[in-house]
Design an enzyme around this catalytic site. Structure first.
Site, PDB file in Angstrom:
ATOM      1  N   CYS A 417       0.828  -1.208   0.000  1.00  0.00           N
ATOM      2  CA  CYS A 417       0.000   0.000   0.000  1.00  0.00           C
ATOM      3  C   CYS A 417       0.869   1.269   0.000  1.00  0.00           C
ATOM      4  O   CYS A 417       1.295   1.709  -1.052  1.00  0.00           O
ATOM      5  CB  CYS A 417      -0.985  -0.038   1.160  1.00  0.00           C
ATOM      6  N   HIS A 546      -3.514  -4.847   0.416  1.00  0.00           N
ATOM      7  CA  HIS A 546      -2.944  -5.371   1.671  1.00  0.00           C
ATOM      8  C   HIS A 546      -2.975  -6.894   1.639  1.00  0.00           C
ATOM      9  O   HIS A 546      -3.834  -7.511   2.286  1.00  0.00           O
ATOM     10  CB  HIS A 546      -3.745  -4.842   2.870  1.00  0.00           C
ATOM     11  N   GLU A 548      -1.269  -8.990   3.078  1.00  0.00           N
ATOM     12  CA  GLU A 548      -1.041  -9.627   4.384  1.00  0.00           C
ATOM     13  C   GLU A 548      -2.349 -10.069   5.047  1.00  0.00           C
ATOM     14  O   GLU A 548      -2.362 -10.979   5.866  1.00  0.00           O
ATOM     15  CB  GLU A 548      -0.249  -8.685   5.310  1.00  0.00           C
TER      16      GLU A 548
HETATM   17  N1  GLN Z   1      -1.783   6.824   3.005  1.00  0.00           N
HETATM   18  C1  GLN Z   1      -1.980   6.075   1.809  1.00  0.00           C
HETATM   19  C2  GLN Z   1      -3.358   6.274   1.220  1.00  0.00           C
HETATM   20  O1  GLN Z   1      -4.249   6.680   1.913  1.00  0.00           O
HETATM   21  C3  GLN Z   1      -1.696   4.610   2.031  1.00  0.00           C
HETATM   22  C4  GLN Z   1      -2.698   3.959   2.915  1.00  0.00           C
HETATM   23  C5  GLN Z   1      -2.233   2.640   3.452  1.00  0.00           C
HETATM   24  O2  GLN Z   1      -1.040   2.342   3.437  1.00  0.00           O
HETATM   25  N2  GLN Z   1      -3.131   1.857   3.979  1.00  0.00           N
HETATM   26  O3  GLN Z   1      -3.572   5.998   0.078  1.00  0.00           O
END
Ligand code: GLN
Length: 591
Positions: A417, A546, A548
């Site tokens: 992410c 994500h 994970e």
């Molecule tokens: N801050 C980033 C976004 O909002 C990544 C978010 C995250 O890593 N969950 O897109």
């Protein structure tokens, strides 16, 4: 039938009766049994691990189980909670942002859960207030009992209908005695009353203190905790005693006497070397059998399914024990001191490592002061790195420096992410010549906003539930690393939690520089997996998702498998290099 339809089918609110025992349409009283786990003495005893392990024991016997986590806090979901205080936010496929315990259940039971499995006081009260505004309570004054407690029972019964579960496992967050939880406990008392005998097994998880200066186990705190439960009208059927060492017979006797629980139902649940050993520990102690006897469901069990399930699980546990090699993975994180805020990543690495016969040693790296000059030194001892999800500016330049080092030196990289976004920024700046490229989350005035807020997010105000959340399909580009890792699947599904994405206007430029976008959203130009070709780098992958969250003990997530395999190769090469260097040094000093 969905939850809303079910709700509107509840019609037993009248002003003629005090009873309010709402049964959703399709609910078959007696079909679903309930195991309800309360915490006493203190939180943090591993209630989620205990409950999910017990649920797994029953699932292994061929029963359909459905976990339910009840949270006392007034937040509507866990999305606005600080992971530093509360552990990671676990996102379900349907987009619900939940407590990390839901992750424990998904992993233990190898089962995808939905919003039906999670309720907070915020949700319960919202539903009650919505109904009140619609006039659904027919002129009655709306009370904690029976209306709010009624709403809790509706949640449980809805889950029973939708999952057709043999056993719903209810875990009440926090401890008995928290004001927020009082009405949950009352709702459980009512549930057992309405459902009748043999319907509910009440389990109190407690803690046996052994103060070092006394050198013996003391049960008073546990007794007092259980007394509170009794005072709330709940007679526990089973006591599960946590503690460092096995709980002595004397202490178990004392607890039995004080709490009306037969001694054979007072179990020692002492610390275990691994959470994966707990299901067998519960079975060994006979806890699963005790529950089955209490609920009178002996006739629903399939012993043959249990043998196969235990075999598969024990093979996995055996592989953890026999793993010979070790690799080191650096995680660049803001919450470096709190393991709970990265629980799913830690587990995903453990699953992939076990599969590949190695232990994964995690090195936490605080990137606040890391620069291009120091990154090499900081990462000298690791075999791969992960930049995990995150928000805000702290440590981001250090992360970008680490990614640059990984990219230029063939160090395996997995970006999750935020880590995907950082990899795009690093590549734009250092390969594509887009000076000061950045994300608008970090720099509003960047000349090259390669990462920008999603158009659909621009209109949304406020902090809660405002991200692109939950499971989305993804198209995989053939003949890429991602494609090979996912066994040639043309389409996969991953879970998301973000507001920003790669600005489509830079895609061509990034691709011209050599970045490959191997995973994309089917309908919009949202880039979801990036990689460098294997000819350029052995393992450099990032995903806007994500992954994970989807790793399971017996089904490790492919991107983590790829990282672990690449890190094993890297570790071989690192050791060869070190051996060569010390050989040269030894030869020099011999001269
Ligand atoms: N801050 C980033 C976004 O909002 C990544 C978010 C995250 O890593 N969950 O897109």
């Amino acid at each position: 039938m969905d939850a809303e339809q079910m709700l509107s089918s509840l019609s037993n609110v009248t002003d003629e009766t005090e009873f309010y025992a709402p049964m959703p349409a399709g609910y078959k009283p007696g079909k679903t049994k309930y195991v309800i786990v309360f915490g006493t003495v203190m939180s943090g005893l591993g209630k989620g691990i205990f409950s999910s392990s017990l649920a797994k024991c029953l699932q292994d016997k061929g029963l359909t189980v459905a976990p339910m986590k009840l949270e006392g806090y007034l937040n509507v979901d866990s999305g606005t909670l600080n992971p530093y205080r509360h552990g990671e936010v676990f996102v379900l496929d349907d987009g619900m942002e939940t407590d990390m315990d839901l992750g424990t259940y998904e992993r233990m039971l190898d089962q995808d859960l939905s919003r039906l499995h999670f309720a907070t006081s915020g949700q319960i009260f919202t539903r009650v207030l919505d109904k009140e505004r619609k006039g659904s309570y027919l002129g009655r004054d709306v009370q904690m009992i029976p209306h709010v407690t009624g709403e809790v029972k509706i949640k449980l019964r809805e889950l029973a209908v939708v999952t057709d579960a043999d056993v719903v496992f209810v875990e009440i967050g926090g401890t008995v005695g928290d004001v927020e939880n009082a009405y949950f406990i009352e709702a459980m008392r009512e549930l057992a009353f309405e459902e009748g005998p043999d319907s509910c097994a009440f389990v109190a998880l407690t803690y046996i203190i052994s103060p070092p200066m006394l050198g013996e186990q003391k049960s008073k705190a546990a007794q007092l905790g259980i007394k509170r439960l009794l005072a709330a009208g709940i007679q526990p059927h089973i006591l599960a005693c946590r503690g460092r060492e096995p709980v002595s017979h004397k202490v178990r006797e004392k607890l039995a006497l004080y709490s009306n629980v037969r001694i054979e139902n007072v179990f020692s649940m002492h610390d275990s070397e691994s959470i994966y050993l707990i299901p067998d520990m519960l079975r060994g102690a006979g806890l699963d059998e005790a529950v089955i006897k209490l609920l009178k469901i002996e006739d629903r069990i399939h012993p043959e399914s249990e043998t196969a399930a235990r075999q598969a699980w024990n093979d996995f546990v055996q592989r953890i024990r026999s793993a010979k090699r070790e690799i080191r993975i650096g995680i660049m994180g803001k919450y470096t001191s709190v393991r709970d805020s990265y629980a799913s990543i830690i587990h995903a690495l453990e699953h992939a490592g076990t599969n590949q016969g190695c232990h994964v040693q995690i090195e936490w790296v605080d990137t606040t002061d890391v620069t291009d000059e120091t990154a090499g030194q900081v990462l000298a001892h690791v075999d791969g790195i992960i930049v995990p999800g995150g928000f805000g500016i702290r440590g981001t330049e250090g992360k970008i420096a680490c990614i640059k080092h990984a990219r230029e030196n063939g160090l395996p990289y997995l970006g999750l992410c935020y880590g995907f976004q950082m990899a795009v920024i690093e590549f734009a700046r250092n390969v594509c010549g887009l000076e000061d490229a950045n994300s608008t989350e970090l720099d509003q005035d960047t000349p090259h906003a390669v990462i920008d807020i999603l158009p659909e997010q621009k209109q949304i105000e406020g902090l809660g539930g405002n991200m692109r959340l939950g499971g989305r399909d993804m198209l995989i580009k053939p003949n890429t690393q991602a494609w090979r890792l996912f066994n040639g699947a043309p389409e996969i599904r991953m879970r998301f939690r973000h507001r920003y994405e790669v600005d489509p206007k830079y895609i061509e430029r990034l691709e011209a520089g050599g970045m490959v976008f191997s995973g994309k959203a089917p309908d919009y130009p949202i880039m979801q997996i990036l990689e460098l070709p294997v000819e350029v780098h052995p393992y450099f992958i990032g995903t806007q998702a994500h992954p994970e969250l989807q790793s399971r003990p017996l089904r490790p997530q492919p991107l983590f498998m790829g990282l672990v395999r690449a890190a094993l190769d890297y570790s071989d090469r690192r050791q060869e290099r070190t051996a060569r260097q010390s050989g040269t040094k030894a030869a020099k000093s011999a001269k």
